[in-house]
Design a protein around this motif. Structure first.
Motif, PDB file in Angstrom:
ATOM      1  N   GLN A   1      -0.102 -53.355  58.933  1.00 33.33           N
ATOM      2  CA  GLN A   1      -0.769 -54.302  59.830  1.00 33.33           C
ATOM      3  C   GLN A   1      -2.276 -54.326  59.624  1.00 33.33           C
ATOM      4  O   GLN A   1      -2.992 -55.036  60.331  1.00 33.33           O
ATOM      5  CB  GLN A   1      -0.477 -53.917  61.298  1.00 33.33           C
ATOM      6  N   HIS A   2      -2.758 -53.578  58.637  1.00 32.23           N
ATOM      7  CA  HIS A   2      -4.211 -53.466  58.455  1.00 32.23           C
ATOM      8  C   HIS A   2      -4.811 -54.814  58.050  1.00 32.23           C
ATOM      9  O   HIS A   2      -4.169 -55.620  57.363  1.00 32.23           O
ATOM     10  CB  HIS A   2      -4.519 -52.405  57.387  1.00 32.23           C
ATOM     11  N   GLU A   3      -6.045 -55.053  58.474  1.00 28.85           N
ATOM     12  CA  GLU A   3      -6.713 -56.324  58.172  1.00 28.85           C
ATOM     13  C   GLU A   3      -7.051 -56.477  56.691  1.00 28.85           C
ATOM     14  O   GLU A   3      -7.186 -57.584  56.169  1.00 28.85           O
ATOM     15  CB  GLU A   3      -8.004 -56.456  58.992  1.00 28.85           C
ATOM     16  N   ASN A   4      -7.147 -55.336  55.983  1.00 26.14           N
ATOM     17  CA  ASN A   4      -7.489 -55.377  54.565  1.00 26.14           C
ATOM     18  C   ASN A   4      -6.229 -55.629  53.737  1.00 26.14           C
ATOM     19  O   ASN A   4      -5.237 -54.912  53.839  1.00 26.14           O
ATOM     20  CB  ASN A   4      -8.142 -54.044  54.155  1.00 26.14           C
ATOM     21  N   GLU A   5      -6.293 -56.669  52.914  1.00 20.51           N
ATOM     22  CA  GLU A   5      -5.140 -57.046  52.089  1.00 20.51           C
ATOM     23  C   GLU A   5      -4.696 -55.909  51.176  1.00 20.51           C
ATOM     24  O   GLU A   5      -3.493 -55.651  51.014  1.00 20.51           O
ATOM     25  CB  GLU A   5      -5.498 -58.283  51.259  1.00 20.51           C
ATOM     26  N   PHE A   6      -5.673 -55.208  50.585  1.00 22.30           N
ATOM     27  CA  PHE A   6      -5.331 -54.148  49.642  1.00 22.30           C
ATOM     28  C   PHE A   6      -4.611 -53.003  50.352  1.00 22.30           C
ATOM     29  O   PHE A   6      -3.700 -52.386  49.786  1.00 22.30           O
ATOM     30  CB  PHE A   6      -6.600 -53.644  48.960  1.00 22.30           C
ATOM     31  N   VAL A   7      -5.006 -52.705  51.588  1.00 21.40           N
ATOM     32  CA  VAL A   7      -4.342 -51.642  52.343  1.00 21.40           C
ATOM     33  C   VAL A   7      -2.883 -52.015  52.579  1.00 21.40           C
ATOM     34  O   VAL A   7      -1.969 -51.208  52.376  1.00 21.40           O
ATOM     35  CB  VAL A   7      -5.070 -51.399  53.681  1.00 21.40           C
ATOM     36  N   ARG A   8      -2.639 -53.255  52.998  1.00 23.89           N
ATOM     37  CA  ARG A   8      -1.259 -53.699  53.230  1.00 23.89           C
ATOM     38  C   ARG A   8      -0.450 -53.647  51.938  1.00 23.89           C
ATOM     39  O   ARG A   8       0.717 -53.227  51.924  1.00 23.89           O
ATOM     40  CB  ARG A   8      -1.245 -55.128  53.791  1.00 23.89           C
ATOM     41  N   LEU A   9      -1.086 -54.073  50.856  1.00 24.46           N
ATOM     42  CA  LEU A   9      -0.405 -54.097  49.562  1.00 24.46           C
ATOM     43  C   LEU A   9       0.018 -52.697  49.131  1.00 24.46           C
ATOM     44  O   LEU A   9       1.180 -52.468  48.759  1.00 24.46           O
ATOM     45  CB  LEU A   9      -1.344 -54.719  48.524  1.00 24.46           C
ATOM     46  N   GLU A  10      -0.906 -51.745  49.180  1.00 20.99           N
ATOM     47  CA  GLU A  10      -0.594 -50.385  48.725  1.00 20.99           C
ATOM     48  C   GLU A  10       0.383 -49.683  49.658  1.00 20.99           C
ATOM     49  O   GLU A  10       1.221 -48.888  49.224  1.00 20.99           O
ATOM     50  CB  GLU A  10      -1.889 -49.578  48.587  1.00 20.99           C
ATOM     51  N   ALA A  11       0.273 -49.976  50.952  1.00 16.37           N
ATOM     52  CA  ALA A  11       1.213 -49.375  51.901  1.00 16.37           C
ATOM     53  C   ALA A  11       2.631 -49.840  51.594  1.00 16.37           C
ATOM     54  O   ALA A  11       3.582 -49.042  51.582  1.00 16.37           O
ATOM     55  CB  ALA A  11       0.824 -49.746  53.326  1.00 16.37           C
ATOM     56  N   ALA A  12       2.784 -51.135  51.346  1.00 14.99           N
ATOM     57  CA  ALA A  12       4.115 -51.670  51.028  1.00 14.99           C
ATOM     58  C   ALA A  12       4.650 -51.068  49.738  1.00 14.99           C
ATOM     59  O   ALA A  12       5.821 -50.650  49.660  1.00 14.99           O
ATOM     60  CB  ALA A  12       4.046 -53.198  50.922  1.00 14.99           C
ATOM     61  N   ARG A  13       3.821 -51.030  48.718  1.00 18.08           N
ATOM     62  CA  ARG A  13       4.261 -50.485  47.432  1.00 18.08           C
ATOM     63  C   ARG A  13       4.682 -49.024  47.572  1.00 18.08           C
ATOM     64  O   ARG A  13       5.691 -48.601  46.988  1.00 18.08           O
ATOM     65  CB  ARG A  13       3.140 -50.608  46.413  1.00 18.08           C
ATOM     66  N   THR A  14       3.912 -48.249  48.325  1.00 19.54           N
ATOM     67  CA  THR A  14       4.217 -46.825  48.465  1.00 19.54           C
ATOM     68  C   THR A  14       5.512 -46.627  49.246  1.00 19.54           C
ATOM     69  O   THR A  14       6.346 -45.788  48.884  1.00 19.54           O
ATOM     70  CB  THR A  14       3.051 -46.100  49.170  1.00 19.54           C
ATOM     71  N   LEU A  15       5.703 -47.396  50.304  1.00 22.05           N
ATOM     72  CA  LEU A  15       6.954 -47.293  51.068  1.00 22.05           C
ATOM     73  C   LEU A  15       8.154 -47.599  50.179  1.00 22.05           C
ATOM     74  O   LEU A  15       9.216 -46.985  50.322  1.00 22.05           O
ATOM     75  CB  LEU A  15       6.912 -48.255  52.259  1.00 22.05           C
ATOM     76  N   GLY A  16       7.982 -48.529  49.283  1.00 22.00           N
ATOM     77  CA  GLY A  16       9.072 -48.900  48.400  1.00 22.00           C
ATOM     78  C   GLY A  16       9.526 -47.775  47.489  1.00 22.00           C
ATOM     79  O   GLY A  16      10.644 -47.811  46.956  1.00 22.00           O
ATOM     80  N   THR A  17       8.670 -46.771  47.284  1.00 17.71           N
ATOM     81  CA  THR A  17       9.034 -45.642  46.410  1.00 17.71           C
ATOM     82  C   THR A  17       9.788 -44.546  47.162  1.00 17.71           C
ATOM     83  O   THR A  17      10.266 -43.598  46.537  1.00 17.71           O
ATOM     84  CB  THR A  17       7.768 -45.016  45.786  1.00 17.71           C
ATOM     85  N   LEU A  18       9.892 -44.672  48.492  1.00 17.06           N
ATOM     86  CA  LEU A  18      10.437 -43.575  49.291  1.00 17.06           C
ATOM     87  C   LEU A  18      11.924 -43.714  49.591  1.00 17.06           C
ATOM     88  O   LEU A  18      12.527 -42.811  50.185  1.00 17.06           O
ATOM     89  CB  LEU A  18       9.660 -43.453  50.608  1.00 17.06           C
ATOM     90  N   GLY A  19      12.518 -44.836  49.224  1.00 12.86           N
ATOM     91  CA  GLY A  19      13.955 -44.998  49.416  1.00 12.86           C
ATOM     92  C   GLY A  19      14.366 -44.965  50.871  1.00 12.86           C
ATOM     93  O   GLY A  19      13.654 -45.432  51.763  1.00 12.86           O
TER      94      GLY A  19
END
Length: 546
Positions: A493-511
């Protein structure tokens, strides 16, 4: 004229619309003609298209150039493989109006007209004075490969077409090697521009050196214009045999007074004979070009230094010193070229980078080079550590952290200095230090402790950075994953696009461990950033095992 992409989006013309559209194209206003052209060019397959093609072929005979040009343009989109349309277009390839000629040539290229029909037209077009049409033909003939050679042989003998035909030969390269006799006749041409292009073409075709080199030596050692001598140096570098070419380059290196000619002779000689006894003299001639007042010659010198192979002991100290000096050039384009050349050298560039890291003015370039070398810059880790410790510029410290991250595991000795930067007052430095620690894989206890502490800070991006790094260092740690998932989910939910992007990518690695974040990831389907939307969708699929 409209683009093919735009045409594909137009509604197809119906069969019963075609006569009206043709009439509109023939006698309507300029705007009406444009509208009719759009519709005609998008006529669907079948009767409508056949009717449109037949009508457009008739309009090629219009007394209005605009109508002829638009008809040719539309045929280019409708008549692919249509031999009758190709024949009709060819009759207008030499139209007196240049707009019509260009439209016809583009159409012939687009519909892939039979080569036996187009080659004579290409030859005639090369004799015209219309540069745009000529350039279309050059590319078309080059696409034909060796099939264009017979037509080129005839065209090379035409005074007004020879220059343009030589451009085609250069494009074809070795495919046109059988034209060597014709090319050798032209390297003594009275027109300097034709002679120059003939010499360049001789270098490109890589034909029979025994037949070619004597003529090139004659140009280089004779009274040809200087541009011809420059081109002869390049051409000779393509022919190791006979060795008379290398001998001529050596002689030119000895007695030429022109800085550029000496530079080119040295460059070509080192291309032919890297271990020549005149290597030091050749390098001196090339390095001298770096001091020229003309940026063009400095560019040549840098290209030469980047092109030649290092000696058995690696780059000479003179070359390292010269490239280091070139990093201080007054022309940004020259500096950019030096950086590109050094980056392409791999470990051979380490000496230059090491020197630049100790120079405050050159340090930013050295850091950039180290980052671009990646693992090849491993010998520079101590120098980068020293630079990080001594720098008081936060942005420079940040760039050093990225360089260490690019080096990877070999940069582990930098762990302590990076841990220290986790407390830097500049938040961007703290973020980059986190990233570097995760990238180099430093799992020392103090690293893990410091990063874990950042999971509880009040900076969402630093929390995310620390979680990302820890997950890199301790993949599969259930306790860490349990702690990281809520932080990463909140970061969506962060206002920074890059923060949202990296958070999503990292969650995707956790299964499956990140199953609780799927709804939040799906909620990003309407995110304003397409990259975030894609990353969130891919992460949700990965977590659910789809």
């Amino acid at each position: 004229m409209i683009s093919q992409t735009a045409l594909s989006n137009l509604a197809h013309a119906q069969t019963n619309d075609i006569p009206a559209l043709l009439q509109q194209l023939r006698g309507g206003s300029a705007e009406q003609q444009k509208a009719a052209l759009k519709s005609l060019a998008s006529a669907p397959d079948g009767a409508a298209r056949a009717t449109a093609i037949a009508g457009l072929v008739k309009l090629l005979d219009s007394d209005k150039p605009a109508v002829r040009a638009r008809s040719a343009y539309a045929l280019g989109y409708l008549a692919d493989g249509n031999a009758e349309a190709a024949k009709a277009l060819i009759q207008h390839a030499m139209d007196k109006d240049p707009t019509v000629r260009n439209a016809v040539i583009k159409a012939l290229v687009r519909i892939k007209a039979p080569r036996e029909l187009t080659l004579p037209i290409w030859a005639k077009t090369l004799q015209s004075s219309d540069p745009e049409a000529i350039m279309h033909v050059i590319h078309s003939m080059a696409d034909l490969g060796s099939e264009a050679v017979p037509t080129l042989r005839e065209t090379l003998s035409h005074p007004e077409a020879a220059y343009w035909a030589l451009l085609v030969v250069s494009e074809l390269g070795p495919q046109a090697a059988e034209l060597t006799p014709e090319l050798m006749e032209l390297i003594d041409h009275a027109q300097p521009e034709v002679q120059l292009q003939a010499i360049i073409a001789v270098g490109k075709v890589q034909g029979d050196g025994e037949k070619i080199v004597p003529g090139l030596v004659k140009v280089l050692r004779g009274d040809a214009p200087m541009a011809g001598k420059y081109a002869a140096c390049f051409a000779l570098s393509q022919y190791p045999q006979p060795t008379t070419g290398a001998a001529a380059l050596e002689a030119t290196l000895d007695d030429a007074s022109d800085v550029e000619l000496k530079l080119l002779a040295g460059w070509s000689l080192l291309t032919l004979a890297p271990e020549t006894a005149k290597r030091p003299q050749a390098l001196t001639a090339i390095i001298a070009g770096l001091s020229s007042e003309q940026p063009r010659i400095r560019h040549l010198a840098i290209r030469a230094l980047g092109d030649i192979k290092p000696g058995p002991d690696g780059p000479s100290p003179e070359v390292i010193q010269a490239m280091t000096k070139a990093l201080q050039d007054s022309e940004p384009a020259v500096i950019s070229q030096v950086v590109d050349v050094l980056a392409s050298k791999g470990t051979a560039a380490v000496g230059v980078i090491k020197t630049s890291l100790t120079n405050n003015a050159l340090r930013p370039l050295g850091i950039e080079l180290a980052r671009r070398l990646g693992p090849n810059a491993a010998p520079l880790v101590p120098d980068l550590i020293a630079a990080m410790k001594s720098s008081d510029d936060p942005e420079q410290v940040r760039e050093i952290a990225f360089a260490l991250a690019a080096i990877g595991s070999a940069a582990k000795p930098a762990s302590d200095v990076l841990v220290a930067e986790l407390s830097n007052e500049n938040r961007r430095v703290r973020y980059s230090a986190c990233y570097a620690l995760g990238s180099i894989g430093s799992d020392a206890q103090n690293v893990l402790t410091e990063l874990t502490q950042r999971l509880g800070c009040d900076d969402p991006f630093l929390q995310l950075s620390a979680a990302w790094s820890l997950l890199k260092l301790q993949p599969g740690d259930p306790k860490l994953i349990a702690q990281a998932v809520p932080l990463l989910t909140q970061a969506l939910q962060h206002e920074n696009e890059f923060v949202r992007l990296e958070a999503a990518r990292t969650l995707g690695t956790l299964g499956q461990a990140a199953q609780g974040s799927v709804d939040d990831l799906n909620a990003l389907s309407s995110d304003e950033s397409p990259m975030v939307r894609q990353a969130a969708a891919e992460a949700a699929e990965a977590i659910q095992g789809k």
